[in-house]
Design a protein around this motif. Structure first.
Motif, PDB file in Angstrom:
ATOM      1  N   VAL A 152      47.826  -4.031  -0.050  1.00  0.00           N
ATOM      2  CA  VAL A 152      47.114  -2.839   0.431  1.00  0.00           C
ATOM      3  C   VAL A 152      47.996  -2.072   1.423  1.00  0.00           C
ATOM      4  CG1 VAL A 152      45.095  -2.045   1.719  1.00  0.00           C
ATOM      5  CG2 VAL A 152      44.876  -3.913   0.105  1.00  0.00           C
ATOM      6  N   LYS A 156      49.384   1.836   1.173  1.00  0.00           N
ATOM      7  CA  LYS A 156      49.227   2.803   2.258  1.00  0.00           C
ATOM      8  C   LYS A 156      50.593   3.234   2.785  1.00  0.00           C
ATOM      9  CE  LYS A 156      46.399   0.284   4.656  1.00  0.00           C
ATOM     10  NZ  LYS A 156      45.562  -0.046   5.826  1.00  0.00           N
ATOM     11  N   ALA A 159      52.364   6.304   1.340  1.00  0.00           N
ATOM     12  CA  ALA A 159      51.956   7.649   1.780  1.00  0.00           C
ATOM     13  C   ALA A 159      53.044   8.287   2.643  1.00  0.00           C
ATOM     14  CB  ALA A 159      50.652   7.578   2.561  1.00  0.00           C
ATOM     15  N   TYR A 187      41.868  16.571   1.353  1.00  0.00           N
ATOM     16  CA  TYR A 187      42.207  15.315   2.027  1.00  0.00           C
ATOM     17  C   TYR A 187      41.083  14.292   1.897  1.00  0.00           C
ATOM     18  CZ  TYR A 187      46.416  17.489   3.774  1.00  0.00           C
ATOM     19  OH  TYR A 187      47.625  18.093   3.847  1.00  0.00           O
ATOM     20  N   TYR A 194      42.894   6.889  -2.493  1.00  0.00           N
ATOM     21  CA  TYR A 194      43.535   5.735  -1.858  1.00  0.00           C
ATOM     22  C   TYR A 194      42.543   4.593  -1.725  1.00  0.00           C
ATOM     23  CZ  TYR A 194      48.040   7.726  -0.538  1.00  0.00           C
ATOM     24  OH  TYR A 194      49.293   8.246  -0.565  1.00  0.00           O
ATOM     25  N   PHE A 195      41.334   4.948  -1.328  1.00  0.00           N
ATOM     26  CA  PHE A 195      40.306   3.924  -1.150  1.00  0.00           C
ATOM     27  C   PHE A 195      40.048   3.202  -2.475  1.00  0.00           C
ATOM     28  CE2 PHE A 195      35.940   2.393  -0.911  1.00  0.00           C
ATOM     29  CZ  PHE A 195      35.988   1.713   0.285  1.00  0.00           C
ATOM     30  N   CYS A 198      42.903   0.813  -3.005  1.00  0.00           N
ATOM     31  CA  CYS A 198      43.095  -0.275  -2.046  1.00  0.00           C
ATOM     32  C   CYS A 198      41.900  -1.217  -1.946  1.00  0.00           C
ATOM     33  CB  CYS A 198      43.368   0.297  -0.652  1.00  0.00           C
ATOM     34  SG  CYS A 198      44.902   1.195  -0.550  1.00  0.00           S
TER      35      CYS A 198
ATOM     36  N   GLU B  62      35.682  -0.302   6.381  1.00  0.00           N
ATOM     37  CA  GLU B  62      36.322  -0.415   5.074  1.00  0.00           C
ATOM     38  C   GLU B  62      37.062   0.867   4.718  1.00  0.00           C
ATOM     39  OE1 GLU B  62      36.550  -3.069   2.894  1.00  0.00           O
ATOM     40  OE2 GLU B  62      35.855  -4.151   4.650  1.00  0.00           O
ATOM     41  N   LEU B  63      36.442   1.998   5.043  1.00  0.00           N
ATOM     42  CA  LEU B  63      37.067   3.277   4.710  1.00  0.00           C
ATOM     43  C   LEU B  63      38.395   3.438   5.445  1.00  0.00           C
ATOM     44  CD1 LEU B  63      36.329   5.641   2.917  1.00  0.00           C
ATOM     45  CD2 LEU B  63      35.464   6.825   4.920  1.00  0.00           C
ATOM     46  N   ILE B  64      38.412   3.100   6.720  1.00  0.00           N
ATOM     47  CA  ILE B  64      39.634   3.270   7.502  1.00  0.00           C
ATOM     48  C   ILE B  64      40.696   2.266   7.076  1.00  0.00           C
ATOM     49  CG2 ILE B  64      40.621   3.114   9.819  1.00  0.00           C
ATOM     50  CD1 ILE B  64      38.928   5.607   9.351  1.00  0.00           C
ATOM     51  N   ARG B  65      40.277   1.024   6.820  1.00  0.00           N
ATOM     52  CA  ARG B  65      41.259  -0.002   6.501  1.00  0.00           C
ATOM     53  C   ARG B  65      41.890   0.197   5.137  1.00  0.00           C
ATOM     54  NH1 ARG B  65      41.164  -5.344   8.453  1.00  0.00           N
ATOM     55  NH2 ARG B  65      40.699  -6.032   6.361  1.00  0.00           N
ATOM     56  N   ASN B  66      41.250   0.997   4.288  1.00  0.00           N
ATOM     57  CA  ASN B  66      41.771   1.157   2.936  1.00  0.00           C
ATOM     58  C   ASN B  66      42.314   2.551   2.653  1.00  0.00           C
ATOM     59  OD1 ASN B  66      41.326  -1.477   1.571  1.00  0.00           O
ATOM     60  ND2 ASN B  66      39.249  -1.104   2.268  1.00  0.00           N
ATOM     61  N   THR B  67      42.591   3.313   3.707  1.00  0.00           N
ATOM     62  CA  THR B  67      43.248   4.611   3.497  1.00  0.00           C
ATOM     63  C   THR B  67      44.427   4.702   4.466  1.00  0.00           C
ATOM     64  OG1 THR B  67      41.656   5.594   5.025  1.00  0.00           O
ATOM     65  CG2 THR B  67      41.212   5.870   2.696  1.00  0.00           C
ATOM     66  N   PRO B  68      45.469   5.466   4.093  1.00  0.00           N
ATOM     67  CA  PRO B  68      46.643   5.547   4.964  1.00  0.00           C
ATOM     68  C   PRO B  68      46.344   6.320   6.248  1.00  0.00           C
ATOM     69  CG  PRO B  68      47.113   6.385   2.756  1.00  0.00           C
ATOM     70  CD  PRO B  68      45.644   6.227   2.855  1.00  0.00           C
ATOM     71  N   LEU B  70      48.252   8.346   7.716  1.00  0.00           N
ATOM     72  CA  LEU B  70      48.692   9.736   7.557  1.00  0.00           C
ATOM     73  C   LEU B  70      47.563  10.624   7.049  1.00  0.00           C
ATOM     74  CD1 LEU B  70      51.193  11.654   7.560  1.00  0.00           C
ATOM     75  CD2 LEU B  70      51.500  11.063   5.170  1.00  0.00           C
ATOM     76  N   ILE B  71      46.804  10.108   6.065  1.00  0.00           N
ATOM     77  CA  ILE B  71      45.716  10.895   5.479  1.00  0.00           C
ATOM     78  C   ILE B  71      44.568  11.034   6.484  1.00  0.00           C
ATOM     79  CG2 ILE B  71      44.027  10.968   3.600  1.00  0.00           C
ATOM     80  CD1 ILE B  71      46.902  11.606   2.811  1.00  0.00           C
ATOM     81  N   PHE B  74      45.693  13.767   8.781  1.00  0.00           N
ATOM     82  CA  PHE B  74      45.596  15.086   8.154  1.00  0.00           C
ATOM     83  C   PHE B  74      44.138  15.510   8.038  1.00  0.00           C
ATOM     84  CE2 PHE B  74      49.858  15.147   5.636  1.00  0.00           C
ATOM     85  CZ  PHE B  74      50.521  15.319   6.839  1.00  0.00           C
ATOM     86  N   PHE B  75      43.287  14.564   7.690  1.00  0.00           N
ATOM     87  CA  PHE B  75      41.874  14.888   7.535  1.00  0.00           C
ATOM     88  C   PHE B  75      41.301  15.361   8.868  1.00  0.00           C
ATOM     89  CE2 PHE B  75      37.337  13.951   7.218  1.00  0.00           C
ATOM     90  CZ  PHE B  75      37.053  14.551   6.005  1.00  0.00           C
ATOM     91  N   TYR B 104      40.438  -1.611  12.685  1.00  0.00           N
ATOM     92  CA  TYR B 104      41.209  -2.848  12.520  1.00  0.00           C
ATOM     93  C   TYR B 104      40.818  -3.881  13.561  1.00  0.00           C
ATOM     94  CZ  TYR B 104      44.325  -1.142   8.908  1.00  0.00           C
ATOM     95  OH  TYR B 104      44.821  -0.692   7.723  1.00  0.00           O
ATOM     96  N   GLU B 107      37.528  -5.842  13.046  1.00  0.00           N
ATOM     97  CA  GLU B 107      37.590  -6.974  12.117  1.00  0.00           C
ATOM     98  C   GLU B 107      38.170  -8.211  12.794  1.00  0.00           C
ATOM     99  OE1 GLU B 107      35.453  -6.447   9.681  1.00  0.00           O
ATOM    100  OE2 GLU B 107      36.831  -7.357   8.258  1.00  0.00           O
TER     101      GLU B 107
END
Lengths: 219, 223
Positions: A152, A156, A159, A187, A194-195, A198, B62-68, B70-71, B74-75, B104, B107
């Protein structure tokens, strides 16, 4: 002005997501191979080999991936090679992944009891045979969940390659935003893609960990 | 390789580097403290909190841990203004780091809370402590002590990840390196120097967190 539907945006992002997947696979497989070499160096009998692996890991875990990408991108150019973004991206990600996988796997190998080493040595096995037939088969069981979990981080990590100009999902997000002026939607969708990549890996890592929880069974 | 290394620009541009270092430190100081605080709240909710709030926090984590990162950045910086929330680049960078570390660390902290023996909760209750008091005085500190090494590593990872905030023009260390390379064309040297600084910062931060650990958990030092 051209109107863009959500489907137009999503379709273009999905096309770019292919490159995220390809780069992730390349980095993970390449990083796995280099990581295995690092693992052998890290647990080698030679002090110099152990020290090399230790400092390699320390260096790559102690500096930002973004800097590693920049150095690969600009540093390779010093040798007179014209470096395309994909090459710098792939190389940096492979070396970065290797550092983390090497360290994860070292932990797994060291979790195997000393008695296993002694028993296999007493059977007259060489170092490589010990690893191949006795240690690795057991260590691999423990290694699966954290390795899947780390994949995972690799996805990420890809990116960041958008910053040195490799066109994958994040870069496509920026490009599409510049065309559509809908950063919130774009975005948001990028994050969801990505979700979608991952989350299944995170989840399976958790499930595997519960299933194969050998490491903590004795505590 | 016929390349002449040139670090002469260092004398001219060191104010930029110092400023960049200061901003990177500021980002991780704010992000670290606020992020861990957010993590504690989220961990409490997920381990012991009200049932209706659990799925909300779980979705956030879960949303934060599974997206970069950087994104996420940007968001927050480019996407949120269309909801009417316009943030400056430093505010956006700070917010992104807090949100990221919050997920993070929650968890990690939750794992520490769940490793608390049941008897501890019961002992707290038998002393007529409310569930919150039990959590605050009995559960939290030993939990944090248990997971402090993992939490420290995560803070270091977030600090290194903060290199990305240069992409929204927050003037951190990476921004300084980019600035210098665009002025001097000494890309390789600029990035080598800033990479070395990051390495040093990471080592120092690890030491600092270890010392904070000894200060908060004096029992451990005595052992």
């Amino acid at each position: 002005m051209i109107e863009f539907t959500t489907w137009d945006i999503l379709r273009n992002l999905l096309l770019a997501a292919r490159w995220t997947v390809v780069l992730s696979l390349v980095s993970f497989v390449g990083g796995g191979i280099v990581g295995l070499v690092l693992l052998f160096l890290r647990i080698s009998k030679r002090k110099s080999a152990r020290a090399f692996a230790k400092y390699y890991i320390e260096l790559f875990q102690g500096t930002p991936l973004l800097m590693q990408l920049f150095i690969a991108f600009f540093g390779l150019g010093l040798f007179g090679i014209d470096v395309p973004a994909w090459l710098a991206a792939g190389l940096a990600l492979i070396l970065w992944t290797a550092a983390f996988l090497g360290e994860i796997w070292r932990g797994c190998v060291e979790a195997i009891g000393k008695g296993q080493w002694e028993a296999s040595a007493s059977l007259g096995m060489g170092r490589l045979q010990q690893m191949r037939f006795v240690i690795l088969p057991q260590a691999m069981r423990i290694a699966v969940p954290p390795t899947v979990g780390f994949s995972v981080q690799v996805i990420k990590g890809t990116a960041l390659t958008s910053i040195i100009g490799f066109v994958e999902l994040s870069k496509a997000g920026t490009v599409v935003t510049n065309a559509t002026f809908q950063p919130f939607t774009v975005y948001g969708l990028v994050a969801l893609i990505y979700f979608a990549l991952c989350w299944p890996l995170s989840k399976s890592s958790q499930i595997l960990e519960r299933k194969l929880n050998v490491a903590h069974r004795n505590h | 390789m016929n390349y002449q290394f040139d670090f002469g620009w260092l004398f001219e541009y060191y104010p930029q580097i110092v400023k960049g270092i200061a901003i990177t430190i500021e980002l991780i100081a704010v992000g670290g403290v606020a992020g861990i605080s957010l993590g504690i709240v989220c961990a409490w909710v997920r381990a012991l909190g009200p049932a209706w709030l659990k799925p909300v926090v779980a979705a956030y984590v879960e949303l934060i841990r599974n997206t970069p990162f950087l994104i996420q950045l940007f968001f927050i910086f480019f996407g949120l203004p269309s909801l009417g929330l316009q943030l400056g680049e430093l505010q956006a960078a700070n917010l992104a780091m807090v949100v990221n570390l919050g997920a993070y660390s929650s968890e990690i902290i939750r794992a520490g809370i769940q490793a608390t023996p049941r008897g501890q909760f019961e002992a707290g209750a038998s002393l007529a402590m409310s569930p919150f008091e039990t959590f605050r005085h009995v559960v939290l500190v030993p939990s944090l002590e248990r997971i402090w090494p993992a939490l420290s590593s995560q803070v270091v990872i977030v600090m290194l990840g903060s290199a990305v905030v240069s992409q929204i023009a927050a003037e951190d260390l990476t921004f300084a390196a980019n600035f210098i390379q665009s002025r001097t064309f000494r890309a390789f040297e600029a990035y080598i120097v800033s990479t070395a600084v990051y390495l040093l910062l990471a080592i120092l931060l690890r030491q600092l967190l270890a010392m904070v650990g000894w200060a908060i958990f004096p029992k451990r030092a005595a052992r």
